[in-house]
Motif scaffolding. Structure first.
Motif, PDB file in Angstrom:
ATOM      1  N   ASN A 104     -20.882 -32.860 -43.692  1.00 21.42           N
ATOM      2  CA  ASN A 104     -21.563 -31.571 -43.619  1.00 21.42           C
ATOM      3  C   ASN A 104     -22.281 -31.501 -42.282  1.00 21.42           C
ATOM      4  O   ASN A 104     -23.292 -32.183 -42.076  1.00 21.42           O
ATOM      5  N   LEU A 105     -21.755 -30.703 -41.362  1.00 20.26           N
ATOM      6  CA  LEU A 105     -22.341 -30.562 -40.034  1.00 20.26           C
ATOM      7  C   LEU A 105     -23.156 -29.284 -39.966  1.00 20.26           C
ATOM      8  O   LEU A 105     -22.679 -28.210 -40.347  1.00 20.26           O
ATOM      9  N   THR A 106     -24.383 -29.385 -39.463  1.00 18.90           N
ATOM     10  CA  THR A 106     -25.190 -28.195 -39.254  1.00 18.90           C
ATOM     11  C   THR A 106     -24.672 -27.464 -38.010  1.00 18.90           C
ATOM     12  O   THR A 106     -23.747 -27.917 -37.335  1.00 18.90           O
ATOM     13  N   ARG A 107     -25.272 -26.347 -37.694  1.00 21.55           N
ATOM     14  CA  ARG A 107     -24.813 -25.544 -36.561  1.00 21.55           C
ATOM     15  C   ARG A 107     -24.954 -26.304 -35.245  1.00 21.55           C
ATOM     16  O   ARG A 107     -25.968 -26.959 -35.001  1.00 21.55           O
ATOM     17  N   GLY A 108     -23.929 -26.213 -34.410  1.00 21.58           N
ATOM     18  CA  GLY A 108     -23.970 -26.857 -33.105  1.00 21.58           C
ATOM     19  C   GLY A 108     -24.061 -28.364 -33.161  1.00 21.58           C
ATOM     20  O   GLY A 108     -24.840 -28.970 -32.412  1.00 21.58           O
ATOM     21  N   THR A 154     -12.947 -36.164 -32.976  1.00 20.78           N
ATOM     22  CA  THR A 154     -14.273 -35.617 -33.200  1.00 20.78           C
ATOM     23  C   THR A 154     -14.131 -34.287 -33.912  1.00 20.78           C
ATOM     24  O   THR A 154     -13.153 -33.557 -33.682  1.00 20.78           O
ATOM     25  N   GLN A 155     -15.057 -33.972 -34.812  1.00 21.60           N
ATOM     26  CA  GLN A 155     -15.108 -32.682 -35.483  1.00 21.60           C
ATOM     27  C   GLN A 155     -16.406 -32.001 -35.069  1.00 21.60           C
ATOM     28  O   GLN A 155     -17.478 -32.617 -35.114  1.00 21.60           O
ATOM     29  N   VAL A 156     -16.327 -30.717 -34.686  1.00 23.67           N
ATOM     30  CA  VAL A 156     -17.453 -30.027 -34.067  1.00 23.67           C
ATOM     31  C   VAL A 156     -17.689 -28.688 -34.745  1.00 23.67           C
ATOM     32  O   VAL A 156     -16.737 -27.940 -35.013  1.00 23.67           O
ATOM     33  N   SER A 157     -18.949 -28.363 -35.025  1.00 26.78           N
ATOM     34  CA  SER A 157     -19.303 -27.083 -35.632  1.00 26.78           C
ATOM     35  C   SER A 157     -19.698 -26.074 -34.549  1.00 26.78           C
ATOM     36  O   SER A 157     -20.114 -26.449 -33.451  1.00 26.78           O
ATOM     37  N   TYR A 158     -19.591 -24.801 -34.893  1.00 27.49           N
ATOM     38  CA  TYR A 158     -19.973 -23.729 -33.985  1.00 27.49           C
ATOM     39  C   TYR A 158     -21.484 -23.497 -34.047  1.00 27.49           C
ATOM     40  O   TYR A 158     -22.161 -23.924 -34.997  1.00 27.49           O
ATOM     41  N   ASN A 159     -21.998 -22.803 -33.049  1.00 28.85           N
ATOM     42  CA  ASN A 159     -23.437 -22.528 -32.989  1.00 28.85           C
ATOM     43  C   ASN A 159     -23.910 -21.619 -34.115  1.00 28.85           C
ATOM     44  O   ASN A 159     -25.092 -21.637 -34.477  1.00 28.85           O
ATOM     45  N   ASN A 160     -22.988 -20.797 -34.660  1.00 24.00           N
ATOM     46  CA  ASN A 160     -23.397 -19.792 -35.645  1.00 24.00           C
ATOM     47  C   ASN A 160     -22.964 -20.117 -37.072  1.00 24.00           C
ATOM     48  O   ASN A 160     -23.061 -19.264 -37.953  1.00 24.00           O
ATOM     49  N   ASP A 161     -22.480 -21.340 -37.318  1.00 17.62           N
ATOM     50  CA  ASP A 161     -21.992 -21.637 -38.666  1.00 17.62           C
ATOM     51  C   ASP A 161     -21.989 -23.141 -38.909  1.00 17.62           C
ATOM     52  O   ASP A 161     -21.828 -23.936 -37.978  1.00 17.62           O
ATOM     53  N   THR A 162     -22.158 -23.508 -40.176  1.00 18.27           N
ATOM     54  CA  THR A 162     -22.015 -24.910 -40.556  1.00 18.27           C
ATOM     55  C   THR A 162     -20.534 -25.231 -40.721  1.00 18.27           C
ATOM     56  O   THR A 162     -19.689 -24.344 -40.777  1.00 18.27           O
ATOM     57  N   PHE A 163     -20.226 -26.501 -40.808  1.00 13.74           N
ATOM     58  CA  PHE A 163     -18.842 -26.975 -40.916  1.00 13.74           C
ATOM     59  C   PHE A 163     -18.825 -28.085 -41.957  1.00 13.74           C
ATOM     60  O   PHE A 163     -19.355 -29.169 -41.728  1.00 13.74           O
ATOM     61  N   ALA A 187      -8.136 -34.138 -44.567  1.00 14.43           N
ATOM     62  CA  ALA A 187      -9.345 -33.399 -44.913  1.00 14.43           C
ATOM     63  C   ALA A 187      -9.028 -31.938 -45.186  1.00 14.43           C
ATOM     64  O   ALA A 187      -8.051 -31.386 -44.672  1.00 14.43           O
ATOM     65  N   VAL A 188      -9.880 -31.302 -46.002  1.00  9.31           N
ATOM     66  CA  VAL A 188      -9.775 -29.883 -46.335  1.00  9.31           C
ATOM     67  C   VAL A 188     -11.118 -29.235 -46.033  1.00  9.31           C
ATOM     68  O   VAL A 188     -12.170 -29.743 -46.451  1.00  9.31           O
ATOM     69  N   VAL A 189     -11.100 -28.109 -45.327  1.00 15.75           N
ATOM     70  CA  VAL A 189     -12.330 -27.410 -44.969  1.00 15.75           C
ATOM     71  C   VAL A 189     -12.845 -26.649 -46.191  1.00 15.75           C
ATOM     72  O   VAL A 189     -12.137 -25.804 -46.753  1.00 15.75           O
ATOM     73  N   LEU A 190     -14.087 -26.931 -46.586  1.00 15.41           N
ATOM     74  CA  LEU A 190     -14.694 -26.281 -47.742  1.00 15.41           C
ATOM     75  C   LEU A 190     -15.518 -25.061 -47.352  1.00 15.41           C
ATOM     76  O   LEU A 190     -15.593 -24.089 -48.103  1.00 15.41           O
TER      77      LEU A 190
END
Length: 458
Positions: free
Chosen positions: A275-279, A343-352, A294-297
């Motif tokens: 669970n990655l927070t924004r950015g 590496t897996q990276v989240s966007y600034n405006n959303d969690t991943f 992996a599957v994106v939830l």
């Protein structure tokens, strides 16, 4: 320190050797979009979609996404291979019969569970005031399960179909019932894999024996056909009720082993969640033994995967191992083979948020390249400086000392930048393909003109 360095060198050497064989690479795609799923069944009571993935080597996996409306029944099946599943939403009861036990498990959002091959099971979704559906993400390891006669083996068989396959006389003698009963069993229309439950009060927990008889013969009532001892051992692990392995302001991650869930003992797969927070990003790392599926939830993100062998000289080879980056969204699946840094990276405006399954996880220890847990910390700075062609060791010491976090790191605007570069690369490849196509067409026209001139001369 020296032992760690030797282990690191050995891992990198194995990594390179494993990726050099391009014969194992054809057809591999790390991204499987939600739109590419095929529909196996779709009824008013629920549906099943599926995709098949492989790791570019010898691993083959089957993913199913099972959805049950409240108060529905997934009919009994016999597993041909191990099944590991994650409950994405809803509540239900899994009833299973294995060689040595019969049990039922209540499952809720966040639960993971393993059922071994040879197990018969069925699932009931609970009635819910909010009409929340029971959604299950399941993975089946199909590596090495093909029939010795060459037939393709599915993940499971419908128990009703297996019974109906026998002749009437055999069934009549086997069950000790009348000919009319057997004909009523064999010649009625085959039900879909998911049907409405027949229990009027959906809040009552149904009897598992009635469920078996109901599913096979279409009737309810007590039976002693499966009169076995029930066990009370814990069969599930819940990601949201357990303490994460790693947690900081950038997110959290948990990997489940047989020490956390006894049912994973002997399994070739183990679940994990990130669970990655924004950015933020899961720091660059590789798995020396495990492939990750992996599957994106929730949310969206960018995944970058690095080829562990030197891609130079293979740019024009369609089957060459290449560095790649791709965007993933909710419902997409992605695969990262072992030895491949990622590496897996989240966007600034959303969690991943993504849930995954690692192969050979019991013997796997992820190796991180950046952060306080970097494996580069185990090497002599002069050696690292030489490998990067850095001017001196102090440059490397500053590089490794700058990051105070480990494993999950802050990475503001990294996903946006990766997506921009990805789109530029896609556009560049399109232009290159159009240029090659134009050159080929020009060569064909020139060749045709030459043939016409030769014909005229003759």
């Amino acid at each position: 320190m020296k032992l760690k360095a030797v282990v690191l060198f050995g891992a990198i050497l194995l990594c390179a050797l494993a990726a050099i064989n391009s014969e194992e690479w054809p057809g591999f795609s790390p991204l499987v979009t939600k739109e590419s799923r095929r529909t196996l069944t779709l009824t008013e009571s629920g549906g099943i979609t599926a995709v098949d993935v492989h790791d570019g080597c010898r691993g083959s996996y089957h993913l199913q996404f099972i959805t049950l409306e409240p108060g529905s029944l997934f009919l009994p099946v016999l597993l041909h291979t191990d099944m590991l599943f994650y409950v994405h939403t809803g509540r239900g009861t899994v009833t299973y019969i294995s060689e040595d036990e019969t049990d039922e498990i209540d499952v809720v959002r966040g639960d993971v569970c393993r059922l071994q091959h040879g197990t018969t099971f069925f699932v009931r979704s609970h009635g819910d005031p909010t009409r929340e559906k029971l959604r299950v993400h399941a993975i089946f390891d199909k590596t090495g399960i093909d029939d010795p006669l060459g037939f393709s083996v599915s993940a499971y068989s419908n128990l009703g179909d297996m019974v109906r396959g026998f002749d009437e006389k055999v069934l009549q003698s086997g069950f000790g019932v009348s000919e009319e009963t057997i004909r009523g069993l064999k010649w009625v229309p085959t039900p879909p894999p998911i049907v409405p439950t027949t229990h009027e009060n959906e809040t009552e927990k149904p009897n598992w024996k009635e469920g078996i008889l109901e599913a096979l013969l279409g009737v309810g009532g007590p039976t002693d056909v499966m009169n076995r001892k029930k066990t009370t051992k814990t069969k599930t692990y819940n990601f949201f009720k357990a303490k994460p392995d790693v947690a900081n302001r950038n997110g959290w991650s948990t990997a489940v082993t047989h020490e956390d869930l006894q049912a994973l003992e002997g399994s070739n797969l183990a679940p994990f969640m990130v669970n990655l927070t924004r950015g933020s990003m899961m720091g660059p790392h590789w798995n020396p033994r495990a492939t990750e599926i992996a599957v994106v939830l929730q949310g969206q993100g960018m995944v970058q995967m690095v080829c562990p062998s030197d891609p130079k000289g293979k740019v024009d080879d369609d089957f060459a191992c290449r560095n790649t980056k791709f965007k993933v969204e909710e419902g997409d699946a992605f695969v990262v083979p072992r030895f491949h840094p990622m590496t897996q990276v989240s966007y600034n405006n959303d969690t991943f948020v993504f849930v995954g399954f690692s192969s050979m996880a019991g013997n796997n220890h992820p190796q991180f390249l950046a952060g306080r847990s970097s494996v580069l910390q185990a090497l002599d700075p002069d050696v690292v400086a030489a490998s990067f062609n850095a001017p001196n060791a102090s440059t490397i010491e500053g590089l490794l000392a700058s990051q105070s976090d480990s494993i999950i790191l802050a990475c503001t605007s990294c996903a946006e930048e990766l997506e921009r570069i990805m789109e530029e690369d896609i556009e560049r490849r399109k232009e290159e393909e159009e240029r090659k196509r134009a050159e080929e067409e020009a060569e064909k026209r020139e060749e045709a003109a030459t043939k016409r001139e030769e014909a005229e001369v003759r």
